[in-house]
Design an enzyme around this catalytic site. Sequence first.
Site, PDB file in Angstrom:
ATOM      1  N   ALA A  74       0.822  -1.210   0.000  1.00  0.00           N
ATOM      2  CA  ALA A  74       0.000   0.000   0.000  1.00  0.00           C
ATOM      3  C   ALA A  74       0.860   1.266   0.000  1.00  0.00           C
ATOM      4  CB  ALA A  74      -0.934  -0.006   1.215  1.00  0.00           C
ATOM      5  N   GLU A  75       1.878   1.311   0.851  1.00  0.00           N
ATOM      6  CA  GLU A  75       2.706   2.519   0.926  1.00  0.00           C
ATOM      7  C   GLU A  75       3.479   2.731  -0.372  1.00  0.00           C
ATOM      8  OE1 GLU A  75       5.564   5.188   3.720  1.00  0.00           O
ATOM      9  OE2 GLU A  75       4.609   3.419   4.563  1.00  0.00           O
ATOM     10  N   THR A  76       3.931   1.654  -0.973  1.00  0.00           N
ATOM     11  CA  THR A  76       4.646   1.781  -2.246  1.00  0.00           C
ATOM     12  C   THR A  76       3.742   2.374  -3.312  1.00  0.00           C
ATOM     13  OG1 THR A  76       6.106  -0.074  -1.741  1.00  0.00           O
ATOM     14  CG2 THR A  76       5.820   0.498  -4.077  1.00  0.00           C
ATOM     15  N   SER A  79       2.786   6.019  -2.582  1.00  0.00           N
ATOM     16  CA  SER A  79       3.961   6.883  -2.743  1.00  0.00           C
ATOM     17  C   SER A  79       4.282   7.126  -4.208  1.00  0.00           C
ATOM     18  CB  SER A  79       5.180   6.268  -2.049  1.00  0.00           C
ATOM     19  OG  SER A  79       5.009   6.252  -0.655  1.00  0.00           O
TER      20      SER A  79
END
Length: 155
Positions: A74-76, A79
């Site tokens: 999710a963060e990848t 981002s």
Amino acid sequence: MGEQSRTVFPQEILDAWAGTGLDLPALFSAGHLGNRLGLRVVEASPDRVVGTMPVEGNTQPYGLLHGGASAALAETLGSVGAMLHGGPTRIAVGVDLNCTHHRGARSGLVTGIATPVHRGRTSATYEIAVTDEQGKRVCSARLTCVIRDNPQASA
């Protein structure tokens, strides 16, 4: 982990980043962590980022997909969307990540799709839906990134 394919970028993104000397797929990846997780960004634009990750090799002791692996996916993806929104002279850094894990996955691939909730001058927030191969929601996440000038862009 598996075949290497190139991330698909819309032409306007390729045009905006042309001449920077940067390898977009390498820049917009999860780096070494992403390699260890088998994470692949398959489509990337400020409006939608899609990535996949195998469950195998990313499980917790009960044999279920590890929540931290879902969070890394999710963060990848969020981002990448924020970085593309910021453009080649800006950087995006995650400052808040919230994940809700709905169900376990034991095998196959999970797919994450990040879409913007807010895209401003100094921040961007993306909602990320992680689903299993049957299209069932495994995790819902929200990432907020701060967007700043890239000091190396003017060098």
